[in-house]
Scaffold this motif. Structure first.
Motif, PDB file in Angstrom:
ATOM      1  N   LEU A 213       9.527  12.532  14.308  1.00 30.66           N
ATOM      2  CA  LEU A 213       8.669  11.860  15.280  1.00 30.66           C
ATOM      3  C   LEU A 213       7.636  12.827  15.854  1.00 30.66           C
ATOM      4  O   LEU A 213       6.454  12.484  15.996  1.00 30.66           O
ATOM      5  CB  LEU A 213       9.509  11.265  16.414  1.00 30.66           C
ATOM      6  N   ARG A 214       8.069  14.026  16.169  1.00 29.06           N
ATOM      7  CA  ARG A 214       7.142  15.020  16.721  1.00 29.06           C
ATOM      8  C   ARG A 214       6.122  15.439  15.682  1.00 29.06           C
ATOM      9  O   ARG A 214       4.926  15.589  15.986  1.00 29.06           O
ATOM     10  CB  ARG A 214       7.925  16.232  17.237  1.00 29.06           C
ATOM     11  N   GLN A 215       6.581  15.631  14.448  1.00 32.82           N
ATOM     12  CA  GLN A 215       5.670  16.037  13.375  1.00 32.82           C
ATOM     13  C   GLN A 215       4.629  14.955  13.094  1.00 32.82           C
ATOM     14  O   GLN A 215       3.446  15.250  12.920  1.00 32.82           O
ATOM     15  CB  GLN A 215       6.450  16.351  12.113  1.00 32.82           C
ATOM     16  N   CYS A 216       5.080  13.699  13.060  1.00 28.73           N
ATOM     17  CA  CYS A 216       4.144  12.599  12.806  1.00 28.73           C
ATOM     18  C   CYS A 216       3.120  12.504  13.913  1.00 28.73           C
ATOM     19  O   CYS A 216       1.936  12.240  13.658  1.00 28.73           O
ATOM     20  CB  CYS A 216       4.898  11.283  12.689  1.00 28.73           C
ATOM     21  N   LEU A 217       3.552  12.721  15.134  1.00 27.66           N
ATOM     22  CA  LEU A 217       2.615  12.679  16.265  1.00 27.66           C
ATOM     23  C   LEU A 217       1.617  13.814  16.158  1.00 27.66           C
ATOM     24  O   LEU A 217       0.412  13.620  16.347  1.00 27.66           O
ATOM     25  CB  LEU A 217       3.385  12.762  17.570  1.00 27.66           C
TER      26      LEU A 217
ATOM     27  N   LYS B 122       0.813  -1.217   0.000  1.00 29.38           N
ATOM     28  CA  LYS B 122       0.000   0.000   0.000  1.00 29.38           C
ATOM     29  C   LYS B 122       0.849   1.270   0.000  1.00 29.38           C
ATOM     30  O   LYS B 122       0.306   2.377  -0.069  1.00 29.38           O
ATOM     31  CB  LYS B 122      -0.916   0.004   1.230  1.00 29.38           C
ATOM     32  N   LYS B 123       2.186   1.075   0.069  1.00 33.36           N
ATOM     33  CA  LYS B 123       3.118   2.212   0.090  1.00 33.36           C
ATOM     34  C   LYS B 123       2.679   3.266   1.111  1.00 33.36           C
ATOM     35  O   LYS B 123       2.447   4.432   0.793  1.00 33.36           O
ATOM     36  CB  LYS B 123       3.253   2.825  -1.313  1.00 33.36           C
ATOM     37  N   LYS B 124       2.626   2.831   2.352  1.00 33.04           N
ATOM     38  CA  LYS B 124       2.133   3.738   3.386  1.00 33.04           C
ATOM     39  C   LYS B 124       3.075   3.799   4.585  1.00 33.04           C
ATOM     40  O   LYS B 124       4.012   3.005   4.716  1.00 33.04           O
ATOM     41  CB  LYS B 124       0.732   3.317   3.839  1.00 33.04           C
ATOM     42  N   VAL B 125       2.789   4.756   5.462  1.00 26.84           N
ATOM     43  CA  VAL B 125       3.498   4.931   6.720  1.00 26.84           C
ATOM     44  C   VAL B 125       2.520   4.642   7.844  1.00 26.84           C
ATOM     45  O   VAL B 125       1.361   5.076   7.795  1.00 26.84           O
ATOM     46  CB  VAL B 125       4.046   6.368   6.861  1.00 26.84           C
ATOM     47  N   ILE B 126       2.969   3.904   8.853  1.00 26.10           N
ATOM     48  CA  ILE B 126       2.116   3.640  10.004  1.00 26.10           C
ATOM     49  C   ILE B 126       2.708   4.329  11.232  1.00 26.10           C
ATOM     50  O   ILE B 126       3.922   4.442  11.369  1.00 26.10           O
ATOM     51  CB  ILE B 126       1.968   2.134  10.274  1.00 26.10           C
TER      52      ILE B 126
ATOM     53  N   GLN C 147      10.889  -1.013  17.066  1.00 23.14           N
ATOM     54  CA  GLN C 147       9.643  -1.519  17.631  1.00 23.14           C
ATOM     55  C   GLN C 147       8.421  -1.141  16.797  1.00 23.14           C
ATOM     56  O   GLN C 147       7.292  -1.393  17.194  1.00 23.14           O
ATOM     57  CB  GLN C 147       9.494  -1.008  19.058  1.00 23.14           C
ATOM     58  N   ARG C 148       8.659  -0.518  15.664  1.00 18.56           N
ATOM     59  CA  ARG C 148       7.598  -0.149  14.714  1.00 18.56           C
ATOM     60  C   ARG C 148       6.542   0.769  15.330  1.00 18.56           C
ATOM     61  O   ARG C 148       5.354   0.660  15.041  1.00 18.56           O
ATOM     62  CB  ARG C 148       6.923  -1.411  14.155  1.00 18.56           C
ATOM     63  N   MET C 149       6.986   1.682  16.211  1.00 25.23           N
ATOM     64  CA  MET C 149       6.082   2.749  16.634  1.00 25.23           C
ATOM     65  C   MET C 149       5.775   3.633  15.432  1.00 25.23           C
ATOM     66  O   MET C 149       4.716   4.247  15.352  1.00 25.23           O
ATOM     67  CB  MET C 149       6.727   3.585  17.742  1.00 25.23           C
ATOM     68  N   ILE C 150       6.738   3.694  14.548  1.00 27.21           N
ATOM     69  CA  ILE C 150       6.578   4.401  13.285  1.00 27.21           C
ATOM     70  C   ILE C 150       7.334   3.593  12.234  1.00 27.21           C
ATOM     71  O   ILE C 150       8.433   3.092  12.480  1.00 27.21           O
ATOM     72  CB  ILE C 150       7.122   5.850  13.376  1.00 27.21           C
ATOM     73  N   TYR C 151       6.709   3.424  11.069  1.00 23.02           N
ATOM     74  CA  TYR C 151       7.338   2.588  10.043  1.00 23.02           C
ATOM     75  C   TYR C 151       6.887   3.048   8.656  1.00 23.02           C
ATOM     76  O   TYR C 151       5.701   3.302   8.430  1.00 23.02           O
ATOM     77  CB  TYR C 151       6.966   1.115  10.229  1.00 23.02           C
ATOM     78  N   SER C 152       7.848   3.152   7.766  1.00 18.47           N
ATOM     79  CA  SER C 152       7.566   3.508   6.377  1.00 18.47           C
ATOM     80  C   SER C 152       7.924   2.336   5.472  1.00 18.47           C
ATOM     81  O   SER C 152       8.932   1.653   5.687  1.00 18.47           O
ATOM     82  CB  SER C 152       8.391   4.732   5.957  1.00 18.47           C
ATOM     83  N   TRP C 153       7.124   2.134   4.458  1.00 20.45           N
ATOM     84  CA  TRP C 153       7.404   1.071   3.490  1.00 20.45           C
ATOM     85  C   TRP C 153       8.769   1.262   2.819  1.00 20.45           C
ATOM     86  O   TRP C 153       9.396   0.299   2.367  1.00 20.45           O
ATOM     87  CB  TRP C 153       6.313   1.043   2.412  1.00 20.45           C
ATOM     88  N   LYS C 154       9.261   2.507   2.803  1.00 22.74           N
ATOM     89  CA  LYS C 154      10.547   2.791   2.172  1.00 22.74           C
ATOM     90  C   LYS C 154      11.725   2.191   2.950  1.00 22.74           C
ATOM     91  O   LYS C 154      12.825   2.072   2.411  1.00 22.74           O
ATOM     92  CB  LYS C 154      10.748   4.301   2.041  1.00 22.74           C
ATOM     93  N   GLN C 155      11.494   1.829   4.210  1.00 19.27           N
ATOM     94  CA  GLN C 155      12.575   1.242   5.012  1.00 19.27           C
ATOM     95  C   GLN C 155      12.907  -0.180   4.574  1.00 19.27           C
ATOM     96  O   GLN C 155      13.962  -0.701   4.921  1.00 19.27           O
ATOM     97  CB  GLN C 155      12.186   1.208   6.495  1.00 19.27           C
ATOM     98  N   ARG C 156      12.010  -0.817   3.866  1.00 24.23           N
ATOM     99  CA  ARG C 156      12.191  -2.203   3.413  1.00 24.23           C
ATOM    100  C   ARG C 156      12.552  -3.123   4.574  1.00 24.23           C
ATOM    101  O   ARG C 156      13.421  -3.988   4.474  1.00 24.23           O
ATOM    102  CB  ARG C 156      13.254  -2.261   2.317  1.00 24.23           C
ATOM    103  N   GLY C 157      11.873  -2.912   5.682  1.00 22.60           N
ATOM    104  CA  GLY C 157      12.043  -3.782   6.838  1.00 22.60           C
ATOM    105  C   GLY C 157      13.210  -3.453   7.734  1.00 22.60           C
ATOM    106  O   GLY C 157      13.342  -4.008   8.816  1.00 22.60           O
TER     107      GLY C 157
END
Length: 498
Positions: free
Chosen positions: A489-493, A275-279, A409-419
């Protein structure tokens, strides 16, 4: 004897063939397909040479048979002459049997024959070392040399230097005669199989697999893995599915893997890639940010290591910090300050390093490191070596927070990181226009190699200055990257809250 250009083998070629016949074929027939030599590989080769040279002093007074590429005949004759003249220790002794060339690191004369010493720069006995030693036993025995014992000499990881090097303690010598003899039956068969394969018109059809990196990283990986797409099953990180099993079942691209075969972080990775997304896990991310305080520091170390401990208190391959970068803010959204240190080459950097660091870190500051166990490990070693600074160093350790946690810990994760949660992958995934691409020094291995180069350039100030500039830029990038990631991190929050 078969033609040397096709069927001749050496220790390294035989071991390569044991790992993968295809790699051996490519080495013999298509060497231009090799990957470029990495900084880590260069460092590893240099370490092997350094250890090999020093090990000769285990038996002083030996004669060295110099290596001359392509001129095996001279080396064979020099070895034969040294033995005939009664030399008791011969280093790099050369022998040939059935078209197999070996050079013995140390050959030692004893009452009933000769002893083989294979020297390794590793810190433990490995199975591949036994195969290496066994081939030498095969060749020397076939050449009519009475071999009484076979040993592997490797570095002792528990040895700690105190004053002059104690070679008897630095090296662990292991008797592998029994193992070498047990492998003899299979050597002739393997040699025959390798030669038959080398005589073929095409490389053997061997697909990629775990053997590509065991026991050594293959330097033909770029060629053999070129069909694997960028987003592949091999990008899956963490525990879970067998990636090679997926591959063998025809699933190469990550998008081809059914989600019901995956679980946990691997499933999450595949879903976000599709889905090319950020969680963002808002609650956990808030908890992480709430533990930070000001002054807030961003700290990164660069280290070098040496197989032979160069200074007191060091063990083989112990990481020695020679550089740090420190960005810090006294208050949130406040001015960004920067301090840095890069030791002079070819000197013990530890005392000046720790004194400068203690002076630069604001008292009571919160300290962010990326993968803090590395920095904390070095700080503990410094505290052990400099007990008068132990209390201050311990105070710093207690205030270190790990910036890798939100990403690992995947508090934040982007598909661009490729795991991956490496800062080299995380930074470009979240900070537009900021990455390590194009930098003269772009990773820790290159930084370590650059420091070793600096030590060899003490009499060439212009080149030395260029390397210093590149090292400072790289380490500075690491801590500035952390600054930007905290902002992210602050901006995403905040974005999640709106």
């Amino acid at each position: 004897m078969p033609p040397r250009s096709i069927h001749s083998l050496s220790k390294s070629l035989y071991i390569r063939g044991l790992q993968c016949h295809k790699a051996l074929y490519l080495e013999k027939h298509c060497p231009t397909l090799k990957d470029e030599l990495t900084a880590n590989a260069e460092t590893r080769f240099a370490a092997g040479n350094q250890v090999g040279d020093l090990a000769r002093d285990l038996f002083p007074g030996g004669v060295l048979i110099p290596y001359v590429k392509g001129d095996f005949a001279t080396q064979l004759k020099q070895t034969s002459d040294a033995m005939a003249f009664g030399k008791k220790v011969i280093c790099e002794a050369s022998f040939e049997h059935d078209g197999i060339i070996v050079k013995v690191d140390i050959l030692r004369k004893v009452a009933k024959g000769w002893q083989i010493y294979e020297v390794k720069s590793g810190t433990a006995l490995k199975e591949v070392y036994e195969h290496d030693a066994a081939l030498q036993y095969f060749v020397l025995s076939g050449a009519g040399i009475p071999v009484t014992k076979v040993f592997v000499a490797h570095l002792n990881s528990d040895y700690q230097r105190r004053g002059e090097l104690d070679l008897a303690q630095l090296f662990t010598v292991v008797d592998v005669t029994k193992e070498a003899k047990a492998l003899q039956a299979g050597i002739a068969r393997e040699i025959a199989a390798q030669r038959k394969m080398l005589g073929g018109k095409k490389p053997p059809k061997i697909d990629i697999g775990p053997h590509c990196s065991t026991p050594y990283d293959c330097d033909f990986s770029g060629h053999c893995w070129q069909h694997v797409p960028e987003e592949s099953v091999f990008d899956l990180r963490g525990k879970g599915v067998d990636k090679f099993k997926l591959y063998r079942n025809g699933m190469i691209a990550l998008k081809d893997v059914p989600l019901d075969l995956l679980n946990g972080k691997q499933r999450q990775q595949a879903e976000t890639a599709a889905k090319k997304k950020v969680i963002v896990d808002r609650e956990r991310l808030q908890e992480f940010l709430d533990q930070l305080w000001y002054p807030l520091c961003f700290l990164d170390f660069e280290t070098f290591q040496s197989p032979i401990p160069p200074y007191d208190g060091l063990r083989p391959y112990q990481q020695v910090p020679f550089q740090y970068s420190l960005h810090y803010q006294k208050k949130r959204n406040g001015k960004l300050y920067h301090c840095e240190f890069l030791a002079a080459p070819a000197t013990d950097p530890r005392k000046e390093f720790v004194e400068r660091l203690l002076a630069d870190i604001p008292e009571g500051a919160c300290i962010l490191a990326y993968n803090k166990s590395f920095e904390i490990g070095r700080l503990k070693e410094l505290a052990e070596h400099f007990p008068k600074y132990r209390k201050k160093i311990q105070a710093i350790i207690e205030n270190v927070v790990d910036l890798i946690d939100p990403f690992r810990q995947r508090m934040i994760y982007s598909w661009k990181q490729r795991g991956s949660h490496s800062i080299k992958q995380v930074l470009p995934a979240f900070v537009k226009g900021m990455s390590y691409e194009g930098m003269v020094i772009a990773d820790g291995g290159e930084a370590m190699e650059a420091y070793h180069e600096m030590c060899a350039l003490v009499d060439r100030p212009e080149e030395l200055a260029e390397l210093r500039t590149s090292l400072l830029a790289y380490c500075r990038q690491d801590t500035l990257a952390m600054v930007r990631l905290v902002e992210v991190l602050r901006q995403c929050l905040n974005n999640t809250q709106t």
